[in-house]
Motif scaffolding. Structure first.
Motif, mmCIF file in Angstrom:
data_model
loop_
_atom_site.group_PDB
_atom_site.id
_atom_site.type_symbol
_atom_site.label_atom_id
_atom_site.label_comp_id
_atom_site.label_asym_id
_atom_site.label_seq_id
_atom_site.Cartn_x
_atom_site.Cartn_y
_atom_site.Cartn_z
ATOM 1 N N THR A 3 0.836 -1.200 0.000
ATOM 2 C CA THR A 3 0.000 0.000 0.000
ATOM 3 C C THR A 3 0.874 1.254 0.000
ATOM 4 O O THR A 3 0.628 2.194 -0.761
ATOM 5 C CB THR A 3 -0.946 0.000 1.221
ATOM 6 O OG1 THR A 3 -1.763 -1.165 1.166
ATOM 7 C CG2 THR A 3 -1.826 1.232 1.236
ATOM 8 N N ASN A 7 1.011 3.938 -3.060
ATOM 9 C CA ASN A 7 0.697 5.345 -2.786
ATOM 10 C C ASN A 7 1.808 6.260 -3.274
ATOM 11 O O ASN A 7 1.543 7.347 -3.793
ATOM 12 C CB ASN A 7 0.423 5.569 -1.298
ATOM 13 C CG ASN A 7 -1.005 5.251 -0.922
ATOM 14 O OD1 ASN A 7 -1.928 5.511 -1.676
ATOM 15 N ND2 ASN A 7 -1.185 4.656 0.240
ATOM 16 N N ILE A 18 -4.496 5.236 -1.139
ATOM 17 C CA ILE A 18 -5.010 3.871 -1.001
ATOM 18 C C ILE A 18 -5.064 3.538 0.485
ATOM 19 O O ILE A 18 -4.082 3.728 1.205
ATOM 20 C CB ILE A 18 -4.083 2.879 -1.730
ATOM 21 C CG1 ILE A 18 -3.993 3.224 -3.224
ATOM 22 C CG2 ILE A 18 -4.553 1.438 -1.531
ATOM 23 C CD1 ILE A 18 -2.826 2.550 -3.940
ATOM 24 N N THR A 19 -6.203 3.053 0.921
ATOM 25 C CA THR A 19 -6.327 2.664 2.328
ATOM 26 C C THR A 19 -6.320 1.149 2.495
ATOM 27 O O THR A 19 -5.972 0.642 3.554
ATOM 28 C CB THR A 19 -7.614 3.243 2.958
ATOM 29 O OG1 THR A 19 -8.736 2.806 2.167
ATOM 30 C CG2 THR A 19 -7.560 4.764 2.979
ATOM 31 N N SER A 20 -6.740 0.451 1.457
ATOM 32 C CA SER A 20 -6.704 -1.007 1.517
ATOM 33 C C SER A 20 -6.640 -1.562 0.109
ATOM 34 O O SER A 20 -6.987 -0.883 -0.858
ATOM 35 C CB SER A 20 -7.931 -1.557 2.252
ATOM 36 O OG SER A 20 -9.097 -1.274 1.512
ATOM 37 N N LEU A 21 -6.190 -2.795 0.025
ATOM 38 C CA LEU A 21 -6.137 -3.477 -1.268
ATOM 39 C C LEU A 21 -6.244 -4.963 -1.019
ATOM 40 O O LEU A 21 -6.085 -5.441 0.099
ATOM 41 C CB LEU A 21 -4.870 -3.134 -2.042
ATOM 42 C CG LEU A 21 -3.507 -3.401 -1.409
ATOM 43 C CD1 LEU A 21 -3.084 -4.831 -1.537
ATOM 44 C CD2 LEU A 21 -2.476 -2.502 -2.065
ATOM 45 N N GLN A 22 -6.529 -5.677 -2.077
ATOM 46 C CA GLN A 22 -6.625 -7.129 -1.992
ATOM 47 C C GLN A 22 -5.760 -7.725 -3.092
ATOM 48 O O GLN A 22 -5.868 -7.327 -4.255
ATOM 49 C CB GLN A 22 -8.081 -7.561 -2.181
ATOM 50 C CG GLN A 22 -8.273 -9.058 -2.143
ATOM 51 C CD GLN A 22 -9.740 -9.438 -2.230
ATOM 52 O OE1 GLN A 22 -10.614 -8.683 -1.871
ATOM 53 N NE2 GLN A 22 -9.990 -10.637 -2.720
ATOM 54 N N ALA A 44 -3.340 -6.564 -7.839
ATOM 55 C CA ALA A 44 -4.084 -6.120 -6.658
ATOM 56 C C ALA A 44 -5.297 -5.315 -7.109
ATOM 57 O O ALA A 44 -5.274 -4.657 -8.150
ATOM 58 C CB ALA A 44 -3.193 -5.267 -5.760
ATOM 59 N N LEU A 46 -7.599 -2.263 -5.649
ATOM 60 C CA LEU A 46 -7.615 -1.229 -4.617
ATOM 61 C C LEU A 46 -9.008 -1.099 -4.017
ATOM 62 O O LEU A 46 -9.987 -1.585 -4.588
ATOM 63 C CB LEU A 46 -7.161 0.108 -5.215
ATOM 64 C CG LEU A 46 -5.837 0.109 -5.974
ATOM 65 C CD1 LEU A 46 -5.496 1.511 -6.441
ATOM 66 C CD2 LEU A 46 -4.722 -0.480 -5.126
ATOM 67 N N ASN A 47 -9.097 -0.388 -2.903
ATOM 68 C CA ASN A 47 -10.371 -0.207 -2.211
ATOM 69 C C ASN A 47 -11.433 0.462 -3.090
ATOM 70 O O ASN A 47 -12.612 0.272 -2.878
ATOM 71 C CB ASN A 47 -10.193 0.578 -0.905
ATOM 72 C CG ASN A 47 -9.378 1.847 -1.082
ATOM 73 O OD1 ASN A 47 -8.237 1.793 -1.529
ATOM 74 N ND2 ASN A 47 -9.944 2.984 -0.735
ATOM 75 N N ASN A 48 -11.019 1.209 -4.118
ATOM 76 C CA ASN A 48 -11.990 1.863 -5.009
ATOM 77 C C ASN A 48 -12.311 1.035 -6.256
ATOM 78 O O ASN A 48 -12.994 1.508 -7.149
ATOM 79 C CB ASN A 48 -11.495 3.255 -5.412
ATOM 80 C CG ASN A 48 -10.245 3.206 -6.279
ATOM 81 O OD1 ASN A 48 -9.736 2.127 -6.608
ATOM 82 N ND2 ASN A 48 -9.745 4.373 -6.644
#
Length: 172
Positions: A3, A7, A18-22, A44, A46-48
């Protein structure tokens, strides 16, 4: 860690940090038996909903731009499902970390490509974003004191990659 890296690399591209990702399966599965199997280095979401593919290439096989476009297109089209509206497609970013010089006529170590309207000189869509980071150019600029890793998080992150090979980098 990923992350923080993303960023720094995508700071100019992101509307918000970015606050989180998978992490996702890096295999781009074949639609047909004769299709080429593609395996990404790292994928990955991203949270969005933005998809990010990170590729690391150590040697120049003289096909990096086309390879990057191919991976980007497979990743972008893999989002589409039956009955899904086109407007639901999410931005897809490819970051290519290169241990060679790709664009010898340019001094910049990062090149970012988007879909561009050549007549109106503006971005047509930000759904496509492809980064080429030429690490040897960055190391050269760092040695010439043209960039300062303590003032630029992106530079600091990228200089970590060749640090194991450069005694001066590990001591700084």
């Amino acid at each position: 860690i990923l992350t923080g890296f993303l960023n720094a690399v995508l700071e100019k591209s992101l509307e918000a940090p970015i606050t989180s990702l998978q992490l996702e399966d890096p295999h781009l599965h074949k639609a047909y038996e004769d299709d080429k199997l593609s395996i990404l280095d790292l994928l990955a979401t991203l949270n969005n909903g933005t998809q990010v593919n990170i590729e690391i290439q150590l040697r120049n096989t003289h096909d990096m731009v086309k390879r990057s476009l191919y991976y980007w297109s497979k990743l972008y089209t893999s989002q589409m499902q039956e009955g899904m509206p086109y407007r639901a497609l999410r931005k897809t970013i490819t970051i290519n970390l290169l241990d060679f010089i790709l664009f010898s006529s340019d001094e910049e170590f990062q090149t970012t490509g988007q879909l561009w309207d050549t007549t109106k000189q503006r971005v047509l869509s930000d759904d496509i974003e492809i980064h080429f980071v030429e690490i040897p150019k960055l190391v050269k600029q760092w040695r010439e004191e043209k960039v300062n890793p303590w003032e630029n998080a992106f530079v600091r992150w990228i200089l970590l990659l060749p640090a194991h090979e450069d005694e001066h980098l590990t001591q700084t």
